[in-house]
Design a protein around this motif. Structure first.
Motif, PDB file in Angstrom:
ATOM      1  N   LEU A  43      25.611  16.510  -9.232  1.00  0.00           N
ATOM      2  CA  LEU A  43      26.445  15.355  -8.944  1.00  0.00           C
ATOM      3  C   LEU A  43      27.394  15.638  -7.783  1.00  0.00           C
ATOM      4  CD1 LEU A  43      27.295  12.490  -9.752  1.00  0.00           C
ATOM      5  CD2 LEU A  43      28.952  13.537 -11.312  1.00  0.00           C
ATOM      6  N   GLY A  44      27.995  16.808  -7.789  1.00  0.00           N
ATOM      7  CA  GLY A  44      28.898  17.176  -6.707  1.00  0.00           C
ATOM      8  C   GLY A  44      28.202  17.259  -5.364  1.00  0.00           C
ATOM      9  N   LEU A  45      27.008  17.832  -5.340  1.00  0.00           N
ATOM     10  CA  LEU A  45      26.246  17.899  -4.090  1.00  0.00           C
ATOM     11  C   LEU A  45      25.874  16.506  -3.595  1.00  0.00           C
ATOM     12  CD1 LEU A  45      23.906  20.943  -4.828  1.00  0.00           C
ATOM     13  CD2 LEU A  45      25.769  20.854  -3.161  1.00  0.00           C
ATOM     14  N   THR A  46      25.554  15.625  -4.522  1.00  0.00           N
ATOM     15  CA  THR A  46      25.195  14.262  -4.147  1.00  0.00           C
ATOM     16  C   THR A  46      26.405  13.501  -3.610  1.00  0.00           C
ATOM     17  OG1 THR A  46      23.479  14.249  -5.831  1.00  0.00           O
ATOM     18  CG2 THR A  46      24.152  12.123  -4.975  1.00  0.00           C
ATOM     19  N   ILE A  47      27.530  13.607  -4.298  1.00  0.00           N
ATOM     20  CA  ILE A  47      28.742  12.906  -3.864  1.00  0.00           C
ATOM     21  C   ILE A  47      29.203  13.419  -2.501  1.00  0.00           C
ATOM     22  CG2 ILE A  47      31.207  12.604  -4.372  1.00  0.00           C
ATOM     23  CD1 ILE A  47      30.421  12.453  -7.334  1.00  0.00           C
ATOM     24  N   ALA A  48      29.089  14.725  -2.285  1.00  0.00           N
ATOM     25  CA  ALA A  48      29.504  15.312  -1.016  1.00  0.00           C
ATOM     26  C   ALA A  48      28.510  15.027   0.109  1.00  0.00           C
ATOM     27  CB  ALA A  48      29.687  16.819  -1.170  1.00  0.00           C
ATOM     28  N   LYS A  49      27.389  14.396  -0.240  1.00  0.00           N
ATOM     29  CA  LYS A  49      26.338  14.058   0.735  1.00  0.00           C
ATOM     30  C   LYS A  49      25.895  15.293   1.506  1.00  0.00           C
ATOM     31  CE  LYS A  49      27.672   9.341   0.992  1.00  0.00           C
ATOM     32  NZ  LYS A  49      28.487   8.326   1.564  1.00  0.00           N
ATOM     33  N   GLU A  50      25.653  16.342   0.745  1.00  0.00           N
ATOM     34  CA  GLU A  50      25.174  17.585   1.355  1.00  0.00           C
ATOM     35  C   GLU A  50      23.732  17.421   1.811  1.00  0.00           C
ATOM     36  OE1 GLU A  50      26.644  20.376   2.167  1.00  0.00           O
ATOM     37  OE2 GLU A  50      28.569  19.682   1.424  1.00  0.00           O
ATOM     38  N   VAL A  51      23.313  18.320   2.650  1.00  0.00           N
ATOM     39  CA  VAL A  51      21.939  18.336   3.146  1.00  0.00           C
ATOM     40  C   VAL A  51      20.994  18.466   1.951  1.00  0.00           C
ATOM     41  CG1 VAL A  51      20.342  19.556   4.665  1.00  0.00           C
ATOM     42  CG2 VAL A  51      22.769  19.447   5.237  1.00  0.00           C
TER      43      VAL A  51
END
Length: 82
Positions: A43-51
């Motif tokens: 969820l955190g990676l998705t919210i941060a719009k990571e690669v």
């Protein structure tokens, strides 16, 4: 994590008849906490719009980790029957 600390304080003796229920609770709450932590990272990676490479590499890590845990649980389950 407060539930785990409380569970330690309420832990029955090894000779108690309810000990197996306490063990079930203790182990499964720990497993649920780990699963929620893994979901939180996704969820955190998705919210941060990571690669997407980060998300895929973490997904591969989680998949390998789950296979290792499943193998250890399978081995432990069948060794206890001896």
């Amino acid at each position: 994590m407060d539930t785990q600390v409380t569970a330690v304080l309420a832990r029955p003796d090894k000779t108690s008849k309810v000990r197996r229920f306490w063990n079930w609770y203790h182990h499964n709450i720990g497993r649920v906490a780990i699963l929620l932590a893994m979901a939180n990272v996704f969820l955190g990676l998705t919210i941060a719009k990571e690669v997407s490479a980060y998300i895929v590499s973490y997904g591969v890590f989680v998949a390998v980790w789950i296979m290792a845990v499943a193998a250890f649980e399978f081995k432990r389950y069948y060794e206890d029957d001896d």
